[in-house]
Design a protein around this motif. Sequence first.
Motif, PDB file in Angstrom:
ATOM      1  N   GLY A  84       0.822  -1.205   0.000  1.00  0.00           N
ATOM      2  CA  GLY A  84       0.000   0.000   0.000  1.00  0.00           C
ATOM      3  C   GLY A  84       0.850   1.247   0.000  1.00  0.00           C
ATOM      4  N   ILE A  85       0.166   2.390  -0.027  1.00  0.00           N
ATOM      5  CA  ILE A  85       0.838   3.695  -0.063  1.00  0.00           C
ATOM      6  C   ILE A  85       0.935   4.228   1.357  1.00  0.00           C
ATOM      7  CG2 ILE A  85       0.789   6.032  -0.995  1.00  0.00           C
ATOM      8  CD1 ILE A  85      -0.826   4.954  -3.350  1.00  0.00           C
ATOM      9  N   ALA A  86       2.149   4.441   1.821  1.00  0.00           N
ATOM     10  CA  ALA A  86       2.415   4.879   3.184  1.00  0.00           C
ATOM     11  C   ALA A  86       1.965   6.323   3.391  1.00  0.00           C
ATOM     12  CB  ALA A  86       3.909   4.758   3.479  1.00  0.00           C
ATOM     13  N   PRO A  87       1.740   6.734   4.658  1.00  0.00           N
ATOM     14  CA  PRO A  87       1.404   8.128   4.926  1.00  0.00           C
ATOM     15  C   PRO A  87       2.567   9.049   4.582  1.00  0.00           C
ATOM     16  CG  PRO A  87       1.793   6.934   6.975  1.00  0.00           C
ATOM     17  CD  PRO A  87       1.775   5.916   5.880  1.00  0.00           C
ATOM     18  N   LEU A  88       2.258  10.130   3.867  1.00  0.00           N
ATOM     19  CA  LEU A  88       3.285  11.039   3.375  1.00  0.00           C
ATOM     20  C   LEU A  88       2.905  12.467   3.724  1.00  0.00           C
ATOM     21  CD1 LEU A  88       3.555   9.341  -0.124  1.00  0.00           C
ATOM     22  CD2 LEU A  88       5.296   9.228   1.673  1.00  0.00           C
ATOM     23  N   GLY A  89       3.782  13.177   4.426  1.00  0.00           N
ATOM     24  CA  GLY A  89       3.522  14.562   4.777  1.00  0.00           C
ATOM     25  C   GLY A  89       4.038  15.521   3.723  1.00  0.00           C
ATOM     26  N   LEU A  90       3.478  16.719   3.706  1.00  0.00           N
ATOM     27  CA  LEU A  90       3.928  17.798   2.828  1.00  0.00           C
ATOM     28  C   LEU A  90       3.996  17.378   1.357  1.00  0.00           C
ATOM     29  CD1 LEU A  90       6.733  19.762   4.728  1.00  0.00           C
ATOM     30  CD2 LEU A  90       4.543  20.641   3.908  1.00  0.00           C
ATOM     31  N   THR A  91       3.052  16.553   0.931  1.00  0.00           N
ATOM     32  CA  THR A  91       3.086  16.032  -0.441  1.00  0.00           C
ATOM     33  C   THR A  91       2.973  17.134  -1.483  1.00  0.00           C
ATOM     34  OG1 THR A  91       0.717  15.600  -0.178  1.00  0.00           O
ATOM     35  CG2 THR A  91       2.219  13.734   0.110  1.00  0.00           C
ATOM     36  N   GLY A  92       2.315  18.222  -1.128  1.00  0.00           N
ATOM     37  CA  GLY A  92       2.095  19.291  -2.084  1.00  0.00           C
ATOM     38  C   GLY A  92       3.354  19.992  -2.541  1.00  0.00           C
ATOM     39  N   ILE A  93       4.441  19.894  -1.765  1.00  0.00           N
ATOM     40  CA  ILE A  93       5.681  20.532  -2.233  1.00  0.00           C
ATOM     41  C   ILE A  93       6.363  19.670  -3.295  1.00  0.00           C
ATOM     42  CG2 ILE A  93       6.013  21.658   0.011  1.00  0.00           C
ATOM     43  CD1 ILE A  93       8.563  19.829   0.230  1.00  0.00           C
ATOM     44  N   VAL A  94       5.981  18.395  -3.362  1.00  0.00           N
ATOM     45  CA  VAL A  94       6.546  17.514  -4.381  1.00  0.00           C
ATOM     46  C   VAL A  94       5.785  17.685  -5.689  1.00  0.00           C
ATOM     47  CG1 VAL A  94       7.044  15.115  -4.996  1.00  0.00           C
ATOM     48  CG2 VAL A  94       7.316  15.893  -2.628  1.00  0.00           C
ATOM     49  N   TRP A  95       4.457  17.651  -5.603  1.00  0.00           N
ATOM     50  CA  TRP A  95       3.609  17.945  -6.753  1.00  0.00           C
ATOM     51  C   TRP A  95       2.219  18.297  -6.235  1.00  0.00           C
ATOM     52  CZ3 TRP A  95       6.039  18.602 -11.192  1.00  0.00           C
ATOM     53  CH2 TRP A  95       5.282  18.918 -12.326  1.00  0.00           C
ATOM     54  N   PRO A  96       1.586  19.333  -6.775  1.00  0.00           N
ATOM     55  CA  PRO A  96       0.253  19.718  -6.293  1.00  0.00           C
ATOM     56  C   PRO A  96      -0.734  18.557  -6.382  1.00  0.00           C
ATOM     57  CG  PRO A  96       1.157  21.428  -7.705  1.00  0.00           C
ATOM     58  CD  PRO A  96       2.095  20.258  -7.812  1.00  0.00           C
ATOM     59  N   ASN A  97      -1.523  18.402  -5.310  1.00  0.00           N
ATOM     60  CA  ASN A  97      -2.560  17.365  -5.226  1.00  0.00           C
ATOM     61  C   ASN A  97      -2.001  15.951  -5.320  1.00  0.00           C
ATOM     62  OD1 ASN A  97      -4.755  19.246  -5.034  1.00  0.00           O
ATOM     63  ND2 ASN A  97      -4.520  19.623  -7.232  1.00  0.00           N
ATOM     64  N   ALA A  98      -0.744  15.776  -4.941  1.00  0.00           N
ATOM     65  CA  ALA A  98      -0.128  14.446  -4.998  1.00  0.00           C
ATOM     66  C   ALA A  98      -0.917  13.430  -4.181  1.00  0.00           C
ATOM     67  CB  ALA A  98       1.313  14.507  -4.500  1.00  0.00           C
ATOM     68  N   SER A  99      -1.407  13.832  -3.006  1.00  0.00           N
ATOM     69  CA  SER A  99      -2.136  12.887  -2.156  1.00  0.00           C
ATOM     70  C   SER A  99      -3.421  12.407  -2.814  1.00  0.00           C
ATOM     71  CB  SER A  99      -2.451  13.524  -0.803  1.00  0.00           C
ATOM     72  OG  SER A  99      -1.270  13.701  -0.047  1.00  0.00           O
ATOM     73  N   LEU A 100      -4.112  13.297  -3.502  1.00  0.00           N
ATOM     74  CA  LEU A 100      -5.345  12.893  -4.179  1.00  0.00           C
ATOM     75  C   LEU A 100      -5.035  11.985  -5.363  1.00  0.00           C
ATOM     76  CD1 LEU A 100      -7.430  16.201  -4.086  1.00  0.00           C
ATOM     77  CD2 LEU A 100      -7.227  14.378  -2.368  1.00  0.00           C
ATOM     78  N   MET A 101      -3.930  12.240  -6.032  1.00  0.00           N
ATOM     79  CA  MET A 101      -3.492  11.350  -7.110  1.00  0.00           C
ATOM     80  C   MET A 101      -3.225   9.952  -6.558  1.00  0.00           C
ATOM     81  SD  MET A 101      -0.813  13.869  -9.092  1.00  0.00           S
ATOM     82  CE  MET A 101      -1.326  15.449  -9.779  1.00  0.00           C
ATOM     83  N   HIS A 102      -2.541   9.886  -5.433  1.00  0.00           N
ATOM     84  CA  HIS A 102      -2.265   8.601  -4.808  1.00  0.00           C
ATOM     85  C   HIS A 102      -3.548   7.906  -4.379  1.00  0.00           C
ATOM     86  CE1 HIS A 102       1.989  10.185  -3.649  1.00  0.00           C
ATOM     87  NE2 HIS A 102       2.032   9.520  -4.796  1.00  0.00           N
ATOM     88  N   ALA A 103      -4.466   8.678  -3.803  1.00  0.00           N
ATOM     89  CA  ALA A 103      -5.719   8.090  -3.318  1.00  0.00           C
ATOM     90  C   ALA A 103      -6.527   7.496  -4.464  1.00  0.00           C
ATOM     91  CB  ALA A 103      -6.527   9.155  -2.574  1.00  0.00           C
ATOM     92  N   ARG A 104      -6.607   8.216  -5.562  1.00  0.00           N
ATOM     93  CA  ARG A 104      -7.355   7.697  -6.722  1.00  0.00           C
ATOM     94  C   ARG A 104      -6.686   6.456  -7.306  1.00  0.00           C
ATOM     95  NH1 ARG A 104      -8.504  13.436  -7.615  1.00  0.00           N
ATOM     96  NH2 ARG A 104      -6.516  13.714  -8.706  1.00  0.00           N
ATOM     97  N   ALA A 105      -5.358   6.486  -7.382  1.00  0.00           N
ATOM     98  CA  ALA A 105      -4.633   5.342  -7.929  1.00  0.00           C
ATOM     99  C   ALA A 105      -4.802   4.115  -7.044  1.00  0.00           C
ATOM    100  CB  ALA A 105      -3.151   5.685  -8.080  1.00  0.00           C
ATOM    101  N   ALA A 106      -4.781   4.302  -5.726  1.00  0.00           N
ATOM    102  CA  ALA A 106      -4.945   3.189  -4.793  1.00  0.00           C
ATOM    103  C   ALA A 106      -6.324   2.566  -4.926  1.00  0.00           C
ATOM    104  CB  ALA A 106      -4.710   3.658  -3.365  1.00  0.00           C
ATOM    105  N   LYS A 107      -7.347   3.408  -5.064  1.00  0.00           N
ATOM    106  CA  LYS A 107      -8.702   2.877  -5.234  1.00  0.00           C
ATOM    107  C   LYS A 107      -8.809   2.077  -6.527  1.00  0.00           C
ATOM    108  CE  LYS A 107     -13.025   2.099  -4.759  1.00  0.00           C
ATOM    109  NZ  LYS A 107     -13.445   1.016  -3.826  1.00  0.00           N
ATOM    110  N   LYS A 108      -8.268   2.624  -7.600  1.00  0.00           N
ATOM    111  CA  LYS A 108      -8.348   1.946  -8.892  1.00  0.00           C
ATOM    112  C   LYS A 108      -7.628   0.600  -8.855  1.00  0.00           C
ATOM    113  CE  LYS A 108      -7.397   2.606 -13.822  1.00  0.00           C
ATOM    114  NZ  LYS A 108      -6.901   3.545 -14.861  1.00  0.00           N
ATOM    115  N   ALA A 109      -6.461   0.546  -8.187  1.00  0.00           N
ATOM    116  CA  ALA A 109      -5.678  -0.687  -8.125  1.00  0.00           C
ATOM    117  C   ALA A 109      -6.109  -1.596  -6.981  1.00  0.00           C
ATOM    118  CB  ALA A 109      -4.195  -0.348  -7.975  1.00  0.00           C
ATOM    119  N   ASN A 110      -6.981  -1.095  -6.116  1.00  0.00           N
ATOM    120  CA  ASN A 110      -7.454  -1.823  -4.931  1.00  0.00           C
ATOM    121  C   ASN A 110      -6.320  -2.217  -3.998  1.00  0.00           C
ATOM    122  OD1 ASN A 110      -9.208  -3.004  -3.096  1.00  0.00           O
ATOM    123  ND2 ASN A 110      -9.286  -4.959  -4.172  1.00  0.00           N
ATOM    124  N   ILE A 111      -5.584  -1.185  -3.545  1.00  0.00           N
ATOM    125  CA  ILE A 111      -4.588  -1.368  -2.498  1.00  0.00           C
ATOM    126  C   ILE A 111      -4.861  -0.328  -1.409  1.00  0.00           C
ATOM    127  CG2 ILE A 111      -2.846  -2.271  -4.096  1.00  0.00           C
ATOM    128  CD1 ILE A 111      -1.445   0.500  -3.909  1.00  0.00           C
TER     129      ILE A 111
END
Length: 390
Positions: free
Chosen positions: A84-111
Motif C-alpha cells: 500500500g501507499i504509506a502516509p506522506l507529509g507535505l506532499t504538495g511541495i513535491v507535486w500539487p494534489n499528490a495525495s489525491l493522485m495517490h488516493a485515486r490510484a490506490a482505489k483503482k488498483a485496490n490497495i
Amino acid sequence: MNEASVQHLKPLSACVPDLKNRARKRIPGFAFDYVEGGCNHEAALHRNRQALDAVQLRADYLAPYSPPDLSTTLFGQDYAAPFGIAPLGLTGIVWPNASLMHARAAKKANIPYVLSTLSTSSIEDAAACAEDNFWFQLYPPSDLAIRADLIKRAADTGCKNLIVTIDVAAAGHRPKDIKNGLAIPPKITPRSVFQSALRPQWSIATLKAGLPQFASILPYMKDLSNIQDVANYVRNTLKDVVDEPMLRTIRDSWQGNLIVKGINHADDALRAVAAGADGLIVSNHGGRQLDAAEASINTIESIKAAVPEHIVVMADSGVESGVDIARFLAQGASTVFSGRAFLYGVAAHGEAGAEHTIDILRDELQQVMSQLHCTDTSQIQRHKLNRNTE
C-alpha cells in the motif's frame, strides 16, 4: 486515468530508480532533498538498503507451478496486492494534489492508501478519492478537542483503519532540509527561488494550485494571523508525544482497527498490543527520525514471534521495488507500505505516475513470485534463505 497514458510510461520509467532520476529533473532541489533525505548522517537510511539487499530468496524451479495470485485479505477487506501507499507529509511541495493522485490510484488498483495528518490534502477530499481503501494516520495533537475532532472526521468518512505513529517524539534532524530552509515556517531564500525557476513545470503547477497547506488541520488555525503563529501552533499543538497511556486513550475513542506505526522491537510491540492495538507497522520511519535505528527488515521476525497470532504485522522503510516487498513478506509481514517510491512517481509523471508506480511494484512482485514458484503471497516465507545455509 486512461490506461494507454500509463502504459506509455514503461519505456520512460521501467523501475523506481528511473522514477527517482526523472523526479530529480522535474522538481526543485529542496523538494527532491525532502523526499530522498534521511536524518543526521543518513546512516539509518543506508542501513535499510543494505539490510534489504542482504535478504536472499531461494527458488524451487522444479516444484509444481501455478501463476501467482497477489491478492490478500487485511482486517477483513480484500485487496489486489499485499502492498500500500504509506502516509506522506507535505506532499504538495513535491507535486500539487499528490495525495489525491495517490488516493485515486490506490482505489483503482485496490490497495490500501494512508493519508497523513500532515498531508496537503484534507481527510474528506482524500477519503472521497480512496473510498473504502482509505486509512488515516494520526499525529495526535496535544489539544484534546482537536484530537477528538480529527478522529471523528476520519470515522465520519467511513474510515475503518486508524494508524497512530509513535516514532516522532522529536522532530527529525535533517540537515538537507535545514540548509534548504524547509522548516516551519518555511524560508524563501535566493537558493529556493533559483531552484524553482529551474523547474518551470513544477512552478507553473504550484502557482495554479496555490502554496501547499496542512489541509486537514487548517480548520483549527482560523485565528492565526501570520506564518509565525502557524509555526508555533504546529510545534506546540499539532503533535504530542505518544506513549502507552495516550495510546489507550485513543483506543477508547476509536471504534475501528487501531494500528501502531513505528514499532521496531518486541517490547514496544507488546506494549502496543496491551494498549489495544489490532495491528502493527514495523518501521524506522524510512531512516528519517533516529539515525541509530535498526533496519525494519531485521526486526520484523522477532516482533511477529512475540505478539499474539491475531495481531496483523505490517512493515515499511526502504521499499524501492517489488523485490523489496517480497523480502519483507519473506520475513513475515502481511502487507508492506512504500512512501518515497510513490512521491517519485508523481514527481516524475504527475497523476499517471501514481498508477505507474503501482504497476511497477506489482509487476516486479509478480515476477519474483513466479520465479519462486509461489502460488500466493503466504508462501514466500518458505523461500527465505537463512544466513547460515547455502
